[in-house]
Design a protein around this motif. Structure first.
Motif, PDB file in Angstrom:
ATOM      1  N   GLY A 549      37.392  43.474  42.345  1.00 21.34           N
ATOM      2  CA  GLY A 549      37.908  42.628  41.284  1.00 21.34           C
ATOM      3  C   GLY A 549      39.330  42.189  41.569  1.00 21.34           C
ATOM      4  N   VAL A 550      39.603  40.891  41.309  1.00 21.39           N
ATOM      5  CA  VAL A 550      40.936  40.308  41.516  1.00 21.39           C
ATOM      6  C   VAL A 550      41.323  39.601  40.215  1.00 21.39           C
ATOM      7  CG1 VAL A 550      42.358  39.035  43.179  1.00 21.39           C
ATOM      8  CG2 VAL A 550      40.086  39.836  43.863  1.00 21.39           C
ATOM      9  N   PRO A 551      41.564  40.354  39.142  1.00 28.76           N
ATOM     10  CA  PRO A 551      41.716  39.725  37.824  1.00 28.76           C
ATOM     11  C   PRO A 551      42.999  38.933  37.641  1.00 28.76           C
ATOM     12  CG  PRO A 551      42.167  42.074  37.688  1.00 28.76           C
ATOM     13  CD  PRO A 551      41.634  41.826  39.066  1.00 28.76           C
ATOM     14  N   GLY A 552      43.997  39.143  38.504  1.00 27.85           N
ATOM     15  CA  GLY A 552      45.249  38.401  38.357  1.00 27.85           C
ATOM     16  C   GLY A 552      45.282  37.085  39.104  1.00 27.85           C
ATOM     17  N   GLU A 553      44.186  36.756  39.792  1.00 28.92           N
ATOM     18  CA  GLU A 553      44.132  35.538  40.604  1.00 28.92           C
ATOM     19  C   GLU A 553      44.273  34.284  39.739  1.00 28.92           C
ATOM     20  OE1 GLU A 553      43.452  33.194  44.108  1.00 28.92           O
ATOM     21  OE2 GLU A 553      43.631  35.367  43.953  1.00 28.92           O
ATOM     22  N   SER A 554      45.146  33.382  40.154  1.00 27.61           N
ATOM     23  CA  SER A 554      45.253  32.080  39.495  1.00 27.61           C
ATOM     24  C   SER A 554      44.145  31.167  40.004  1.00 27.61           C
ATOM     25  CB  SER A 554      46.615  31.441  39.786  1.00 27.61           C
ATOM     26  OG  SER A 554      47.651  32.180  39.183  1.00 27.61           O
ATOM     27  N   GLN A 555      43.557  30.408  39.096  1.00 29.24           N
ATOM     28  CA  GLN A 555      42.480  29.489  39.446  1.00 29.24           C
ATOM     29  C   GLN A 555      42.765  28.133  38.815  1.00 29.24           C
ATOM     30  OE1 GLN A 555      40.166  30.335  41.596  1.00 29.24           O
ATOM     31  NE2 GLN A 555      38.971  32.111  40.975  1.00 29.24           N
ATOM     32  N   THR A 556      42.241  27.105  39.435  1.00 25.80           N
ATOM     33  CA  THR A 556      42.427  25.758  38.909  1.00 25.80           C
ATOM     34  C   THR A 556      41.284  25.405  37.976  1.00 25.80           C
ATOM     35  OG1 THR A 556      43.582  25.063  40.903  1.00 25.80           O
ATOM     36  CG2 THR A 556      42.697  23.330  39.496  1.00 25.80           C
ATOM     37  N   ASN A 557      41.620  25.065  36.748  1.00 29.34           N
ATOM     38  CA  ASN A 557      40.616  24.676  35.769  1.00 29.34           C
ATOM     39  C   ASN A 557      39.904  23.411  36.236  1.00 29.34           C
ATOM     40  OD1 ASN A 557      39.748  23.027  33.263  1.00 29.34           O
ATOM     41  ND2 ASN A 557      40.058  25.093  32.443  1.00 29.34           N
TER      42      ASN A 557
END
Length: 740
Positions: A549-557
């Motif tokens: 799990g990488v819950p702090g990853e930023s993702q592009t909406n």
């Protein structure tokens, strides 16, 4: 060893002589025949019990790496009265010896018997071993009843015509009669007979590689056997057929181990509330056990038998949970982490939050009923734990994992992420206990571990393990200049010549095989799970699947094109028995195959749970499943109600995707703001366990969801565990925080 074998054989034969005369009475058996060769190394000798007056010996056959098929009457209190026995742990300690034709040697392997699964109507039982047998090939189960007149072989270890307690396996040749229902009549050829000493001897058809197990010997007249009535000349016997119960054998021998604290063969569950108030002390913590089959519940605190210490404010007993059979008695033992435990150092000074781990023994009467548990704590015992000093904030037991290695040896892994190393605060260390070995452990400064300790790494704050590997998470690790980017280490269960577990590999973002770059706050490794996996072409589950799990990853909406911090994602890896790992899935809500859209603070991957519903079969999209917690998800306007998504990492994400929320998959109710569904997950081969410590009940709640409900199978009932219902006390704060 030889002396103990002789004693058991003599005692068993003496008992058999008392209970055996007529053919119609179940009895201990053995065979009159020549000394056996290695062709029947799958034949098993069972030594049952340790009491001089009541112990006995039986035979059996290895039918799967962890399973022996024998006669149920071997384990009956009074074999003369019938073969009905209870499922679960054997009534007396039982040792199986496999692949040892000559009992005076050390050939083959010995394993304890931990679980019995009796057939519903025949004098047959499948006995599960404490670990797989790796040096002897199991015998195949026959597909048809032997024809009348066919000659069959029966290898066994009991009496012969001239020996009361032989030390070598012998084989008799008998002729099959016409089967009557589940019974197969047998008649000795020449002077061959089945004698007292080895109930459960395998009855074999064919020779060499074509040998098949067609029945299990159960009764005999014993004509010509040592100690029998000289007037008795009949060599007839009766065996229980197995050719027509092959489906029962196959179904039983492919089942995974279950959590069974009271050894009754029914799945139990332990659910923690580490923030519960106990004896007026806030956040002292407790664990509630719900026994399967309606056998009741029990509450475990630090006031319970077999648990050291007493409840204190902030202990958080139950912050972490793990299960395994530490003493290999067939009853599951419960490991409980208490990272907030306050202790004293060698000078008697108070040490806050040093932490420890309690292992509470399972028993037929239940868990935490009797004394005799074990506490793993720094400064006590042998090995690395015994020499470790206690320091404030070590938080020993913050994370734990347990299980059994490939050969069945029990192990316990303990994380102490607050341990200071080389003057670096909260560097973190992992302790490891395997079988009867002295405790050992490792940290990032251990030789060949491929990274260096830094302040604040908190190495060991996340742990997972299977029979092949230990996965260690350090989600607070800085990679380069990126703080809290995170890393994961893979460590084997092999103890190296230096006394430490052998390092296998490291994983972090930015590596060539993990294309996503390491960024500040990603928290790679905040959640981990491992499951055994059989790839195509392998003889068994030699490999592992790892979810990170990488819950702090930023993702592009996808909809807006705006970057969403802490949206989260999950990376899945195949770790082969040897060679390099490969990434097989990268799951995030920016992928069109994944439902939903990435939103800030969704924290996808804050919890993960893997299962393999049939680990002995080649893994497929239909057997390997992954549940991903997204506790920060705001769904349909309900703030942080949370979400669980289920996929098969071996299949197409879009085809396997399922969204689990209240009202779907059998979970009752509707979404509630701030309940953060997906914060706590656990998996067995049959169920996905979902803990909801933040609601909707004021005490927390947990659900057991059949995997079929979320993977396209035939839906089954969901079991809900809620304080105030079903015998659970109506009290608590965060029930469901950890589940095993």
């Amino acid at each position: 060893m030889r002396r103990e074998t002789l004693r058991r054989a003599v005692a068993a034969s003496a008992l058999a002589a008392i209970i055996l005369t007529p053919l119609g009475v179940p009895a201990a058996l053995a065979v009159v025949g020549p000394v056996e060769t290695a062709e029947a190394d799958f034949a098993v000798r069972l030594a049952i019990g340790t009491d001089e007056a009541t112990n006995r010996a039986c035979s059996g056959a290895l039918v799967a790496p962890e399973w022996v098929l024998t006669a149920a009457s071997c384990f009956a209190d009074d074999p003369a009265a019938g073969h009905t026995i209870a499922a679960g742990a054997p009534p007396a300690a039982t040792t199986a010896t496999i692949g040892r034709g000559d009992l005076t040697t050390s050939e083959g392997q010995e394993r304890g018997v931990v679980t019995l699964v009796p057939h519903e109507s025949r004098d047959l039982v499948l006995a599960r071993l404490a670990g797989p047998v790796t040096t002897v090939a199991p015998v195949a189960i026959g597909t048809s009843v032997p024809a009348a007149g066919e000659q069959l072989a029966v290898p066994g270890y009991g009496r012969t015509a001239t020996e009361w307690s032989p030390l070598q396996r012998h084989t008799a040749t008998l002729t099959a009669g016409t089967a009557v229902g589940g019974d197969l009549p047998l008649t000795g050829v020449g002077e061959a007979a089945v004698c007292a000493g080895d109930t459960g001897a395998p009855v074999l058809s064919g020779t060499g590689s074509g040998t098949e197990l067609v029945a299990v010997a159960t009764r005999s007249w014993q004509g010509g056997c040592f100690g029998a009535d000289p007037a008795e000349t009949r060599t007839d016997a009766v065996a229980s057929r197995v050719d027509d119960v092959r489906s029962w054998v196959d179904a039983t021998t492919t089942t995974a181990h279950i959590v069974d604290f009271n050894c009754d063969g029914v799945r139990d569950v332990a659910i923690a509330d580490p923030d519960a108030t106990v004896a007026g002390r806030a956040r002292a913590g407790l664990v509630r056990v719900i026994y399967g089959g309606g056998a009741g519940t029990t509450e475990i605190t630090q006031e319970s038998p077999g648990v050291e210490g007493g409840p204190e404010a902030g202990d958080q007993f139950g912050f972490s949970l793990a299960t395994y059979d530490k003493d290999l008695d067939g009853c599951t033992d419960l490991a409980v982490g208490t990272p907030g435990e306050d202790l004293t150092d060698t000078a008697g000074a108070a040490v806050a939050d040093a932490g420890w781990v309690s292992v509470i023994n399972g028993h037929r009467d239940g868990v935490a009923v009797h004394t005799g548990g074990t506490t793993y704590v720094q400064g006590r015992g042998d090995g690395l734990l015994g020499t470790a000093g206690r320091e404030a904030g070590d938080q020993t037991g913050y994370a734990i994992a347990a299980g059994h290695t490939e050969d069945g040896t029990p192990f316990l892994v303990i994380g102490a992420p607050g341990e200071d190393l080389a003057g670096l605060a909260d560097g973190g260390v992992v302790y490891y206990v395997q079988g009867d070995r002295p405790s050992t452990g490792f940290n990032q400064n251990t030789t060949n571990f491929g990274s260096d300790v830094e302040a604040g790494d908190r190495y060991g704050s996340v742990l997972a393990a299977d029979s092949h590997l230990i996965a260690v998470g350090a989600p607070d690790e800085a990679v380069g200049s990126s703080a809290k980017s995170g890393l994961v280490h893979l460590v084997t269960h092999t103890i190296g010549s230096d006394g430490y577990p052998v390092y296998r590999s490291g994983l972090q973002q930015g590596l060539e095989r993990i294309p996503d770059p390491a960024e500040a706050g990603d928290e790679f490794g905040r959640a981990l799970d491992l499951v055994e996996y059989r790839p195509a072409g392998a003889a068994g589950p030699t490999d592992s699947i790892l979810a990170v799990g990488v819950p702090g990853e930023s993702q592009t909406n996808v909809s807006t094109g705006v970057d969403r911090p802490a949206a989260g994602r999950v990376a899945v890896f195949h770790v082969p028995a040897s060679g390099s790992w490969t990434q097989i899935s990268d799951i995030g809500q920016t992928d069109a195959a994944v439902p939903g859209d990435a939103e800030a603070n969704d924290r996808m991957g804050a919890a993960v749970a893997l299962t393999n519903t049939d680990p002995d079969a080649v893994g497929t999209a239909g057997t390997v499943h992954l549940a991903i917690g997204i506790p920060g998800e705001t769904r349909n306007g309900v703030t942080r109600s949370g979400l669980i998504q289920v996929f098969s990492p071996l299949g197409t994400l879009a085809a396997s995707a399922f969204e689990l929320v209240p009202g779907t998959g059998g979970i009752p109710g509707t979404a509630v703001a701030e309940e953060q569904l997906g914060r706590s997950l656990a998996a067995t081969s049959t169920h996905l366990y979902v803990g909801v410590p933040d609601g909707p009940s004021p005490y927390g709640v947990a659900h057991a969801v059949p995997w079929a409900n979320v993977t396209g199978g035939s839906a089954g009932p969901v079991t809900t565990y809620q304080p105030g219902v079903g015998g659970l006390p109506a009290a608590g704060v965060a029930f469901g925080s950890a589940i095993r």
